[in-house]
Design an enzyme around this catalytic site. Structure first.
Site, mmCIF file in Angstrom:
data_model
loop_
_atom_site.group_PDB
_atom_site.id
_atom_site.type_symbol
_atom_site.label_atom_id
_atom_site.label_comp_id
_atom_site.label_asym_id
_atom_site.label_seq_id
_atom_site.Cartn_x
_atom_site.Cartn_y
_atom_site.Cartn_z
ATOM 1 N N ARG A 184 0.818 -1.209 0.000
ATOM 2 C CA ARG A 184 0.000 0.000 0.000
ATOM 3 C C ARG A 184 0.858 1.268 0.000
ATOM 4 O O ARG A 184 2.011 1.247 0.394
ATOM 5 C CB ARG A 184 -0.927 0.028 1.219
ATOM 6 C CG ARG A 184 -2.221 -0.732 1.011
ATOM 7 C CD ARG A 184 -3.141 -0.636 2.194
ATOM 8 N NE ARG A 184 -2.494 -1.111 3.398
ATOM 9 C CZ ARG A 184 -1.969 -0.320 4.327
ATOM 10 N NH1 ARG A 184 -2.044 0.993 4.218
ATOM 11 N NH2 ARG A 184 -1.381 -0.847 5.386
ATOM 12 N N LYS A 329 -8.660 -2.081 1.311
ATOM 13 C CA LYS A 329 -8.419 -1.221 2.463
ATOM 14 C C LYS A 329 -9.064 0.152 2.262
ATOM 15 O O LYS A 329 -9.430 0.813 3.231
ATOM 16 C CB LYS A 329 -6.919 -1.116 2.750
ATOM 17 C CG LYS A 329 -6.387 -2.373 3.475
ATOM 18 C CD LYS A 329 -6.705 -2.345 4.966
ATOM 19 C CE LYS A 329 -6.816 -3.650 5.693
ATOM 20 N NZ LYS A 329 -5.653 -4.350 6.139
ATOM 21 N N HIS A 348 -10.304 -3.062 12.889
ATOM 22 C CA HIS A 348 -9.254 -3.699 12.088
ATOM 23 C C HIS A 348 -8.808 -4.935 12.854
ATOM 24 O O HIS A 348 -7.796 -4.946 13.553
ATOM 25 C CB HIS A 348 -8.077 -2.744 11.868
ATOM 26 C CG HIS A 348 -7.046 -3.291 10.926
ATOM 27 N ND1 HIS A 348 -5.713 -3.027 11.033
ATOM 28 C CD2 HIS A 348 -7.174 -4.097 9.846
ATOM 29 C CE1 HIS A 348 -5.058 -3.651 10.068
ATOM 30 N NE2 HIS A 348 -5.923 -4.314 9.337
ATOM 31 N N SER A 366 -0.784 -4.661 10.105
ATOM 32 C CA SER A 366 -0.377 -5.601 9.082
ATOM 33 C C SER A 366 0.795 -6.473 9.548
ATOM 34 O O SER A 366 1.764 -5.963 10.096
ATOM 35 C CB SER A 366 0.050 -4.809 7.861
ATOM 36 O OG SER A 366 0.362 -5.691 6.837
ATOM 37 N N LYS A 370 -3.198 -11.354 12.514
ATOM 38 C CA LYS A 370 -4.666 -11.437 12.501
ATOM 39 C C LYS A 370 -5.149 -12.627 11.669
ATOM 40 O O LYS A 370 -5.957 -13.433 12.116
ATOM 41 C CB LYS A 370 -5.297 -10.153 11.911
ATOM 42 C CG LYS A 370 -5.042 -8.897 12.707
ATOM 43 C CD LYS A 370 -5.718 -7.691 12.076
ATOM 44 C CE LYS A 370 -5.235 -7.346 10.668
ATOM 45 N NZ LYS A 370 -3.811 -7.040 10.572
ATOM 46 N N THR A 371 -4.643 -12.699 10.440
ATOM 47 C CA THR A 371 -5.091 -13.756 9.542
ATOM 48 C C THR A 371 -4.641 -15.122 10.052
ATOM 49 O O THR A 371 -5.422 -16.067 10.143
ATOM 50 C CB THR A 371 -4.553 -13.509 8.114
ATOM 51 O OG1 THR A 371 -4.997 -12.226 7.683
ATOM 52 C CG2 THR A 371 -5.047 -14.572 7.136
ATOM 53 N N ARG A 453 1.123 -12.345 -1.386
ATOM 54 C CA ARG A 453 -0.210 -12.441 -0.793
ATOM 55 C C ARG A 453 -1.071 -13.456 -1.515
ATOM 56 O O ARG A 453 -0.870 -13.744 -2.687
ATOM 57 C CB ARG A 453 -0.916 -11.087 -0.914
ATOM 58 C CG ARG A 453 -0.336 -10.000 -0.048
ATOM 59 C CD ARG A 453 -1.006 -9.985 1.291
ATOM 60 N NE ARG A 453 -0.478 -8.938 2.147
ATOM 61 C CZ ARG A 453 -1.073 -8.548 3.262
ATOM 62 N NH1 ARG A 453 -2.212 -9.086 3.640
ATOM 63 N NH2 ARG A 453 -0.529 -7.620 4.010
HETATM 64 N N1 LIG Z 1 4.451 -15.870 16.688
HETATM 65 C C1 LIG Z 1 3.801 -15.553 15.588
HETATM 66 N N2 LIG Z 1 2.500 -15.195 15.642
HETATM 67 C C2 LIG Z 1 1.838 -14.843 14.528
HETATM 68 N N3 LIG Z 1 2.397 -14.830 13.307
HETATM 69 C C3 LIG Z 1 3.686 -15.191 13.180
HETATM 70 C C4 LIG Z 1 4.436 -15.555 14.305
HETATM 71 N N4 LIG Z 1 5.674 -15.844 13.891
HETATM 72 C C5 LIG Z 1 5.707 -15.675 12.574
HETATM 73 N N5 LIG Z 1 4.508 -15.286 12.096
HETATM 74 C C6 LIG Z 1 4.209 -14.971 10.696
HETATM 75 O O1 LIG Z 1 3.835 -13.603 10.607
HETATM 76 C C7 LIG Z 1 2.894 -13.396 9.584
HETATM 77 C C8 LIG Z 1 1.627 -12.765 10.138
HETATM 78 O O2 LIG Z 1 0.888 -12.301 9.034
HETATM 79 P P1 LIG Z 1 -0.691 -12.236 8.951
HETATM 80 O O3 LIG Z 1 -1.316 -13.272 9.788
HETATM 81 O O4 LIG Z 1 -1.045 -12.216 7.501
HETATM 82 O O5 LIG Z 1 -0.897 -10.817 9.604
HETATM 83 P P2 LIG Z 1 -2.095 -9.813 9.476
HETATM 84 O O6 LIG Z 1 -3.280 -10.578 9.044
HETATM 85 O O7 LIG Z 1 -2.237 -9.232 10.842
HETATM 86 O O8 LIG Z 1 -1.657 -8.801 8.472
HETATM 87 C C9 LIG Z 1 2.602 -14.740 8.990
HETATM 88 O O9 LIG Z 1 3.393 -14.902 7.852
HETATM 89 C C10 LIG Z 1 3.025 -15.690 10.113
HETATM 90 O O10 LIG Z 1 3.414 -16.945 9.630
HETATM 91 C C1 LIG Z 2 -3.970 -5.862 3.123
HETATM 92 C C2 LIG Z 2 -3.453 -5.306 4.154
HETATM 93 O O1 LIG Z 2 -3.802 -5.749 5.399
HETATM 94 P P1 LIG Z 2 -3.230 -6.737 6.465
HETATM 95 O O2 LIG Z 2 -1.775 -6.766 6.298
HETATM 96 O O3 LIG Z 2 -3.694 -6.117 7.740
HETATM 97 O O4 LIG Z 2 -3.835 -8.097 6.247
HETATM 98 C C3 LIG Z 2 -2.593 -4.142 3.992
HETATM 99 O O5 LIG Z 2 -2.252 -3.546 5.005
HETATM 100 O O6 LIG Z 2 -2.288 -3.802 2.832
HETATM 101 MN MN LIG Z 3 -4.385 -10.144 7.336
#
Ligand SMILES: Nc1ncnc2c1ncn2[C@@H]1O[C@H](COP(=O)(O)OP(=O)(O)O)[C@@H](O)[C@H]1O
Ligand SMILES: C=C(OP(=O)(O)O)C(=O)O
Ligand SMILES: [Mn+2]
Ligand SMILES: [Ca+2]
Length: 669
Positions: A184, A329, A348, A366, A370-371, A453
């Site tokens: 972004r 977003k 969020h 980010s 979360k995911t 992604r």
């Molecule tokens: N202890 C941990 N807890 C959560 N995620 C972790 C951890 N260690 C490494 N990771 C990695 O960090 C990234 C978290 O990204 P994601 O879940 O997509 O975040 P968000 O959805 O908040 O943007 C993933 O690639 C995950 O595998």
């Molecule tokens: C898609 C996004 O969200 P997130 O990393 O929180 O999943 C972003 O920040 O561009």
């Molecule tokens: Mn996410």
């Protein structure tokens, strides 16, 4: 057109010349004694086609009409086809209105369907025009072909045929490239400041809303619309946001790339054919002309990228970036305005629910998890990123998930792995690298970007709960990826502490998601999503405090970042440990365990958690250099203080004592 005819000709003449060759010497293969000149393959009945075009036309069956008639009695009446034609006419009229230049009296001529396929079906009496090309420069004289809510299969074909860098991976996902921007561009996100937004929105220092005037917005809008209308075809998606039926929002996305259309197909809520029939006028429209730059001589433009939101016009314009996350977003920002206006809190956060109906929210910037953490094989997934909390409970805003897939592994994240895997499917994987021959994706390859992604419909997660709504949350988990390595892996928070950390929104921005970030960088992002909020953070904080109090939710701070030293020295906390911590929060066992209080931040930390080595629960134990730990802890505390200074003059809701408690809930130096 001529070429196709010719090749068919060749096909026939080949049969003839083959038989004449036979006469000229080559031995003729006799299959039946009574066969005439032409060799018949009578093992299967002949196809009912005279030409190869006919044959191809047999291949495609017209989609069945939506199962719900427009009015209950009209289904079989002769009026039904007239009504259907009228409906289609109105739909095209609505799309033409969306694409209208504001300086012209009428919108562009629009027609449904792919211009390429029209060439083949030239005998259709309704296409008595020449397929436009770029030499038809005046957009008033040409048609814009509208590819309206195409299916994933059709979008795959469009992407593969027309968009460089589109490939089908070994698992059936569509691999795409988002171009020069792979994250972004928050410094290019602008919002129109007018009489109403001037008062409603958060402006100035710390605010994500870079102001722009109405006129400049219109210049960018015109640029996008002209660009889109200059194309032979555009993609239009009509979809929904928010699973709460009372607060559902209709969105239209006009874009130039099949990739963008498929991305939004996956990410927004997909309408049923019946819902689409009654779609009508959208509540909000995105013009994504991301391949085309903004004009840097235009007032306010600081780069060739601009993402512009106009609340009054209910429109968003994207120029100069093809990163698909801007659309999702951007709409999230809009929801951060629309929902609080209805007294609904936009979050969020990810959200999931246990078998017993206990709901957890996962706030975080980010890359904080979360995911990853909301996708939990033992719980129902409500959503991974954007939610609303209303009087009815929690609802997901989206219809899909958008997972980071750097280093994605089947072992650590089986559900996300499988969501991208199974055929026939429509996942989009962005900016990943794959084997030239096998098309196997190498998730560890960061050649294009660290921010690779995958976008997939939420129902690809086996335990997703559809519809994506849930009761009021029991646990509110704040995720911080601490690159300093001094925050404990988990702390139990008081309400005031929850608010303090929610308003602070501390984390490390990890590489990739935002343009220009190369390694973890400490950041404070109010409400764990300052890039997306529209009003002042204390507005959302007051709503969260009120809801948490009312529904008795417990706040937690979970560090998914470093342990045993800062980034470069220590290591990221093992995902397996974080999952155990989260399990203990969900089960309720952590609520009643034994706690000690940390220095400086005053955080309550548990002394033991099943499946987690106890020594890591207090970060000081994991640092070899205790002096370095103490210095780093104080450094982070002072960063918190400095950041919170920007909020000390605000009141949180109507509760003066809560405001004071929040101020006192920060670190003490
Ligand atoms: N202890 C941990 N807890 C959560 N995620 C972790 C951890 N260690 C490494 N990771 C990695 O960090 C990234 C978290 O990204 P994601 O879940 O997509 O975040 P968000 O959805 O908040 O943007 C993933 O690639 C995950 O595998
Ligand atoms: C898609 C996004 O969200 P997130 O990393 O929180 O999943 C972003 O920040 O561009
Ligand atoms: Mn996410
Ligand atoms: Ca991962």
């Amino acid at each position: 057109m001529a070429k196709k005819e010719a090749s068919t000709e060749n096909g026939f003449s080949f049969t003839r010349s083959a038989s004449s060759n036979a006469r000229n010497g080559l031995a003729r293969i006799q299959t039946h004694t009574n066969t005439p000149e032409v060799c018949h393959d009578d093992s299967t009945p002949p196809v009912r086609a005279q030409t190869i075009h006919d044959l191809h036309s047999l291949q495609k069956k017209k989609s069945s009409a939506p199962s719900t008639p427009i009015t209950s009695s009209s289904a079989t009446s002769p009026f039904s086809t007239i009504l259907e034609e009228e409906r289609q006419r109105l739909q095209l009229q609505s799309i033409s209105a969306s694409l209208a230049s504001l300086t012209r009296e009428t919108g562009p001529k629009v027609v449904r369907g792919d211009p390429a396929s029209k060439v083949v079906t030239h005998h259709h009496h309704d296409h008595h025009y020449i397929t436009p090309t770029f030499d038809a420069s005046d957009s008033a004289l040409k048609f814009t072909h509208v590819l309206y809510n195409l299916s994933p299969a059709e979008l795959y074909e469009q992407a593969i045929k027309y968009e460089k860098g589109s490939f089908i991976t070994a698992t059936g996902a569509l691999a795409t490239l988002s171009g020069a921007k792979t994250g972004r561009s928050p410094r290019d996100k602008r919002v129109v400041k007018d009489e109403s937004t001037e008062h409603d929105l958060w402006w100035g220092k710390g605010s994500p809303n870079i102001e722009m005037d109405e006129h400049t917005f219109l210049i960018n809008r015109e640029r996008a619309v002209d660009y889109l209308n200059s194309l032979e075809k555009v993609f239009v998606n009509d979809q929904f946001l928010n699973w709460d039926p009372e607060h559902r929002i209709k969105v239209r996305i006009v874009s130039a790339r099949a990739y963008h259309s498929l991305f939004m197909h996956n990410m927004c809520i997909r309408p049923t054919p019946e819902e689409l029939e009654e779609f009508g006028t959208p509540d909000f429209t995105i013009y994504n002309a991301g391949q085309f730059p903004c004009n840097r001589y235009t007032h306010h433009m600081t780069s060739s990228t601009s993402i512009d939101i106009n609340i009054a016009r209910k429109e968003m314009v994207i120029l100069g970036t093809q990163y698909a996350g801007e659309m999702k977003k951007g709409l999230f920002s809009v929801m951060h305005y629309l929902m609080p206006k209805r007294n609904i809190l936009s979050l969020h956060s990810g959200c999931n629910m246990g078998k017993n109906g206990d709901v957890a929210l996962f706030f975080g910037l980010s890359g904080t998890g979360k995911t990853t953490l909301s996708t939990d094989h033992n719980r129902y997934l409500i959503g991974d990123d954007e939610h609303c909390w209303s009087e009815n409970g929690v609802s997901n805003i989206e219809g899909g998930c958008y997972a980071k897939c750097v280093d994605l592994s089947r072992e650590k994240e089986p559900d996300i792995w499988n969501a991208i895997k199974c055929l026939p499917r429509c996942a989009v994987v962005e900016n990943v690298v794959f084997d030239e021959h096998t098309r196997e994706v190498d998730f560890s390859d960061k050649s294009v970007t660290e921010n690779t992604r995958a976008a997939y419909p939420i129902e690809y997660i086996p335990n997703a709960k559809i519809p994506c709504v849930a009761p009021h949350p029991k646990n509110v988990i704040l995720l911080a990826c601490d690159a300093f390595g001094v925050l404990p892996p988990v702390s139990k928070l008081s309400l005031a502490q929850t608010m303090y950390h929610f308003i602070s929104g501390y984390t490390a921005l990890v590489a990739g998601t935002e343009d220009g970030i190369k390694e973890p960088q400490a950041t404070f992002s109010a409400c764990f999503g300052a890039a997306f909020i529209m009003m002042h953070p204390t507005k959302y904080a007051a709503m969260l405090a009120e809801k948490m109090q009312k529904h008795g939710a417990t706040g937690w701070l979970v560090n998914t970042g470093w342990s045993g030293g800062r980034y470069g020295v220590g290591n990221r906390i093992k995902l397996a440990y974080t999952r155990k911590i989260i399990d203990a929060i969900h089960s309720g066992s952590l609520l009643n365990s034994e706690y000690t209080k940390t220095e400086v931040f005053g955080l309550e930390i548990p002394t033991a958690i099943e499946g987690v080595p106890s020594e890591i629960l207090d970060p000081v134990n994991t640092w070899a250099d205790k002096k370095a730990y103490q210095d780093t802890l104080l450094k982070l505390a002072s960063l918190f203080k400095k950041n919170f200074n920007g909020f000390i003059s605000y009141k949180i809701g109507t509760d003066q004592s809560l405001t004071e408690e929040i101020l006192a809930a920060g670190p003490t130096l």
